[in-house]
Enzyme design. Sequence first.
Site, short mmCIF file in Angstrom:
data_model
loop_
_atom_site.label_atom_id
_atom_site.label_comp_id
_atom_site.label_asym_id
_atom_site.label_seq_id
_atom_site.Cartn_x
_atom_site.Cartn_y
_atom_site.Cartn_z
N ASN A 1 9.12 -34.83 -26.57
CA ASN A 1 9.22 -33.37 -26.51
C ASN A 1 9.88 -32.88 -27.81
O ASN A 1 11.07 -33.08 -28.01
CB ASN A 1 10.06 -32.97 -25.29
CG ASN A 1 10.31 -31.47 -25.20
OD1 ASN A 1 10.05 -30.72 -26.16
ND2 ASN A 1 10.82 -31.02 -24.07
N CYS B 1 11.18 -23.92 -26.73
CA CYS B 1 9.89 -24.61 -26.82
C CYS B 1 8.72 -23.63 -26.83
O CYS B 1 7.57 -24.05 -27.05
CB CYS B 1 9.75 -25.60 -25.68
SG CYS B 1 11.14 -26.73 -25.58
N HIS C 1 2.78 -26.91 -23.78
CA HIS C 1 3.99 -27.52 -24.36
C HIS C 1 4.11 -28.95 -23.84
O HIS C 1 3.93 -29.21 -22.65
CB HIS C 1 5.22 -26.69 -23.97
CG HIS C 1 6.50 -27.36 -24.31
ND1 HIS C 1 6.74 -27.94 -25.53
CD2 HIS C 1 7.64 -27.56 -23.58
CE1 HIS C 1 7.95 -28.47 -25.54
NE2 HIS C 1 8.52 -28.25 -24.38
N1 ACO Z 1 15.84 -43.91 -16.12
C1 ACO Z 1 15.71 -44.42 -14.89
N2 ACO Z 1 15.99 -43.73 -13.77
C2 ACO Z 1 16.40 -42.46 -13.92
C3 ACO Z 1 16.54 -41.85 -15.17
C4 ACO Z 1 16.25 -42.63 -16.30
N3 ACO Z 1 16.34 -42.15 -17.56
N4 ACO Z 1 16.94 -40.58 -15.00
C5 ACO Z 1 17.04 -40.39 -13.69
N5 ACO Z 1 16.71 -41.53 -13.03
C6 ACO Z 1 16.67 -41.74 -11.60
C7 ACO Z 1 17.56 -40.80 -10.83
O1 ACO Z 1 18.83 -41.28 -10.71
C8 ACO Z 1 16.83 -40.73 -9.51
O2 ACO Z 1 17.16 -41.87 -8.76
P1 ACO Z 1 17.34 -41.78 -7.15
O3 ACO Z 1 15.96 -41.39 -6.64
O4 ACO Z 1 17.74 -43.17 -6.77
O5 ACO Z 1 18.36 -40.75 -6.91
C9 ACO Z 1 15.36 -40.85 -9.88
O6 ACO Z 1 15.34 -41.49 -11.17
C10 ACO Z 1 14.65 -39.54 -9.98
O7 ACO Z 1 15.40 -38.65 -10.80
P2 ACO Z 1 14.88 -37.20 -11.09
O8 ACO Z 1 15.90 -36.44 -11.88
O9 ACO Z 1 14.39 -36.59 -9.82
O10 ACO Z 1 13.64 -37.52 -12.04
P3 ACO Z 1 12.38 -36.64 -12.30
O11 ACO Z 1 11.19 -37.26 -11.71
O12 ACO Z 1 12.63 -35.18 -11.98
O13 ACO Z 1 12.22 -36.79 -13.88
C11 ACO Z 1 12.58 -35.43 -15.81
C12 ACO Z 1 13.23 -36.29 -14.74
C13 ACO Z 1 11.63 -36.32 -16.61
C14 ACO Z 1 13.66 -34.89 -16.73
C15 ACO Z 1 11.78 -34.28 -15.16
O14 ACO Z 1 12.59 -33.64 -14.19
C16 ACO Z 1 11.27 -33.26 -16.14
O15 ACO Z 1 10.42 -33.56 -16.96
N6 ACO Z 1 11.71 -31.99 -16.01
C17 ACO Z 1 11.20 -30.89 -16.82
C18 ACO Z 1 11.64 -30.97 -18.26
C19 ACO Z 1 11.12 -29.77 -19.02
O16 ACO Z 1 9.99 -29.40 -18.86
N7 ACO Z 1 11.96 -29.13 -19.88
C20 ACO Z 1 11.55 -27.90 -20.50
C21 ACO Z 1 11.58 -27.90 -21.92
S1 ACO Z 1 12.93 -28.77 -22.66
C22 ACO Z 1 13.57 -27.75 -23.86
O17 ACO Z 1 13.53 -26.58 -23.74
C23 ACO Z 1 14.17 -28.39 -25.07
#
Ligand code: ACO
Length: 364
Positions: free
Chosen positions: A287, A122, A256
């Site tokens: 993304n 990215c 990004h």
């Molecule tokens: N729908 C509903 N609930 C979900 C989902 C979903 N799709 N996915 C996870 N959950 C639940 C989990 O089970 C968890 O439930 P619990 O609290 O009962 O255990 C809760 O939601 C929280 O899960 P987290 O994984 O902690 O969710 P988070 O708030 O961290 O969001 C996300 C996930 C959006 C992926 C976030 O971590 C993120 O944006 N990370 C960074 C991504 C990034 O910047 N990537 C870099 C570039 S990508 C590339 O290089 C191509």
Amino acid sequence: MIALPQSSPRPGSAILGLGAYEPSRVISNDQMCQWIDSSDEWIRQRTGIVERRWAEPHETILAMAASAAQRALDHAGLTGDQLDGVIVATVTHLEQTPALAVRLAGALGCGPCPAWDISAACAGFCYGLAQADALVRSGVLGHVLVVAGDRLSDMTDLTDRSTAFLFADGAGAAVVGPSPSPRIGPVVWGSDPAQGPTIGQTLDWAEAVSQGRPAHLRMDGQPVFRWATTAMADATRRIMADSGLTPDQLDLFVPHQANNRITDSMLRHLRLPESVQVARSIQRLGNTSASSIPLAIDQLYRAGQVKEGATCLMVGFGAGLVYAGQVALLPAPATPARDQNQSPAAPERPAAPATEPPTLPHQQ
Ligand code: ACO
């Protein structure tokens, strides 16, 4: 001692034209929830994404890259045969060789110019821009095309609820050329190998071929999130400092488009003035990997939020983990507001901006 000849350095380089391509197929959060156990509300709250665009089969990376590149060339008032180099940033060109950039150069009628791909996930657009800037300023190349294009949908596991709703497709491009003063600032870039395991492929290509299964992207979202909010705020501060700009001299902030909450957290750290326009294209585009920054700038152009010489701070990060960013002074809009996926009209080139934009320092 023999002294070998060197190319003559130039005073600066500039982005002369920008273009982007958004694929035609729109996937709403509700559609996404056919495949994963999630909800529109959860996806909006956790990421800011309302919908994303996926490429149809005919919207190959090459086709999207060529459309974005043609728009950037039109904006710059140049044709493909006037290019001296082509750089493509992609991680979803599924052939190891030949480079996509060579095919793109052929499609654009570039002639026998150097053409190569870079793999910086990215951060790829900012890596490519840094290379183009250095090559133009050093006098090695004249006009260089930088294209970022990805079809992350090809690598998305639709059963993986931790990633499927994030990823999308698109392409963006910039033409970089000589300028009487520096209009692309010093790059701040780096990598963090310790974070390597957080993003990767489920299989390498050889395993995918031998097992007859596709390789998907996998991501450990939380550590990437934590890393991005602190490391990228720090990188942004360094980009601003190295460019000699104060926050009040900044017009546009284009991080990004990985997650609106990462952008929000960076803004809390950075305390940018309200006058700074912050890119939020993730809402409609998801993304899109390396193309997210030029796609976001394109949206700002179409919304009439970019004026000639606007100071634009870009910062990209992704798998590696790698990151890169710089400030650029943007070219005047091609038209007051142009439609996406329409070639912009011939560029209006004002003789001189009303007020001289800040001059960016050279990278030594
Ligand atoms: N729908 C509903 N609930 C979900 C989902 C979903 N799709 N996915 C996870 N959950 C639940 C989990 O089970 C968890 O439930 P619990 O609290 O009962 O255990 C809760 O939601 C929280 O899960 P987290 O994984 O902690 O969710 P988070 O708030 O961290 O969001 C996300 C996930 C959006 C992926 C976030 O971590 C993120 O944006 N990370 C960074 C991504 C990034 O910047 N990537 C870099 C570039 S990508 C590339 O290089 C191509």
